[in-house]
Design a protein around this motif. Sequence first.
Motif, PDB file in Angstrom:
ATOM      1  N   LEU A 235       0.867  -1.172   0.000  1.00 39.97           N
ATOM      2  CA  LEU A 235       0.000   0.000   0.000  1.00 39.97           C
ATOM      3  C   LEU A 235       0.906   1.225   0.000  1.00 39.97           C
ATOM      4  CD1 LEU A 235      -2.918   1.128   0.235  1.00 39.97           C
ATOM      5  CD2 LEU A 235      -2.540   1.219   2.710  1.00 39.97           C
ATOM      6  N   PHE A 279     -13.230  -8.303  -5.152  1.00 35.17           N
ATOM      7  CA  PHE A 279     -12.751  -6.928  -5.350  1.00 35.17           C
ATOM      8  C   PHE A 279     -12.704  -6.668  -6.847  1.00 35.17           C
ATOM      9  CE2 PHE A 279      -9.503  -3.575  -5.656  1.00 35.17           C
ATOM     10  CZ  PHE A 279     -10.011  -2.669  -4.733  1.00 35.17           C
ATOM     11  N   PHE A 283      -7.655  -0.310  -7.333  1.00 35.82           N
ATOM     12  CA  PHE A 283      -7.366   0.216  -6.001  1.00 35.82           C
ATOM     13  C   PHE A 283      -6.565   1.510  -6.122  1.00 35.82           C
ATOM     14  CE2 PHE A 283      -7.167  -1.294  -1.429  1.00 35.82           C
ATOM     15  CZ  PHE A 283      -6.757  -0.068  -0.918  1.00 35.82           C
ATOM     16  N   HIS A 285      -7.317   5.621  -4.904  1.00 37.22           N
ATOM     17  CA  HIS A 285      -8.283   6.473  -4.198  1.00 37.22           C
ATOM     18  C   HIS A 285      -7.659   7.827  -3.909  1.00 37.22           C
ATOM     19  CE1 HIS A 285     -11.528   7.594  -1.473  1.00 37.22           C
ATOM     20  NE2 HIS A 285     -10.650   7.857  -0.539  1.00 37.22           N
ATOM     21  N   LEU A 306     -11.030   5.708   2.805  1.00 40.83           N
ATOM     22  CA  LEU A 306     -11.030   4.606   1.846  1.00 40.83           C
ATOM     23  C   LEU A 306     -12.418   3.983   1.774  1.00 40.83           C
ATOM     24  CD1 LEU A 306      -7.734   2.583   2.478  1.00 40.83           C
ATOM     25  CD2 LEU A 306      -8.425   3.649   0.320  1.00 40.83           C
ATOM     26  N   CYS A 310     -12.225  -1.300  -0.318  1.00 41.72           N
ATOM     27  CA  CYS A 310     -10.774  -1.204  -0.161  1.00 41.72           C
ATOM     28  C   CYS A 310     -10.357  -1.551   1.266  1.00 41.72           C
ATOM     29  CB  CYS A 310     -10.297   0.200  -0.523  1.00 41.72           C
ATOM     30  SG  CYS A 310     -10.547   0.636  -2.267  1.00 41.72           S
ATOM     31  N   ARG A 311     -11.116  -1.092   2.226  1.00 45.41           N
ATOM     32  CA  ARG A 311     -10.780  -1.401   3.625  1.00 45.41           C
ATOM     33  C   ARG A 311     -10.878  -2.908   3.887  1.00 45.41           C
ATOM     34  NH1 ARG A 311     -13.993   3.261   4.734  1.00 45.41           N
ATOM     35  NH2 ARG A 311     -15.702   1.966   5.521  1.00 45.41           N
TER      36      ARG A 311
END
Length: 321
Positions: A235, A279, A283, A285, A306, A310-311
């Motif tokens: 991330l 998903f 990803f 944001h 988020l 995504c969380r």
Amino acid sequence: MRPSPKGKLSSPPPAAPSVRFFQIDANHAGQRLDNFLVGVCKGVPKSHVYKAIRSGQVRVNKGRAQAEYRLEDGDLVRIPPMRLPQPSQARAVPPGQFPIVFEDDAMLVVDKPAGVAVHGGSGVSFGVIEQLRAARPGEMLELVHRLDRETSGLLMVAKQRKALVALHQLMRESGGRKMYQALVVGDWVNDRQHLRQPLFKWLTPSGERRVRVDPEGKPAHTIVTLLERFGDYSLVQAELRTGRTHQIRVHLASSGFPIVGDEKYGPDAVRAEFSARGFKRMFLHAGRLEIPHPLTGAPLTFEAPLPEACRRLLEDLRARA
């Protein structure tokens, strides 16, 4: 008016469209040519507007101009005849409500969901801006910048021409800070890294817009900061210092760390794997924005959390790691 064969009054044929000329004043100075035309030619499909620009039918001071040309006070813009769609062809835009992060007399900041275009065009009938206008008839609402359809997060909309011009100037001068969160494939190496590869925009034979790293491209600068590691995935925070098309996506992919779920620049196998987990988006944001107020200069900070999908994915990766 003559009666029609069925005995009903027939409507007169619509007047043929004609060439129009607009002299740019201070209210429109600084606006991109394509955005100006879309505003003036309301109802005309964006594809027609861009075709008119590419073919040279649109002229600025009697010469050809690119879609991204910034209009200047005193410019004379020639707009060729453009026929509006017939009423029977027009598709009603449903009013849209989006989470409001900030609003005052000058601007509006919304939290755009993934999967929603910011404007109509390229096969999309309408987007956020058209839905906002439908929900707020009579208000001036203009996009300040864009987010890709599959990117979620903070989107700025100007409510005054003066605010729009000021925010466009801020974007051109790389003022403020725009920070995104992205989940990338691979174990990101450096805690903080500057990516400065030039980016070149091109069209595929089918007309799809793409971007690649190319020495002939425009300068681009992204600052990437590591936030969390998950073994095979990382991330990161990506801060835009320039605002090129697909900049974060291409900079990360060209560095060997494509964004999870990116259908243009990421691996199909990874996208299929995460889609099987539930998903089904990219990803990326736009989570934080720091700018001075366009009219007062007061510092502003906006944040969008988020999205839930995504969380949940991050929680799953933490558990697996």
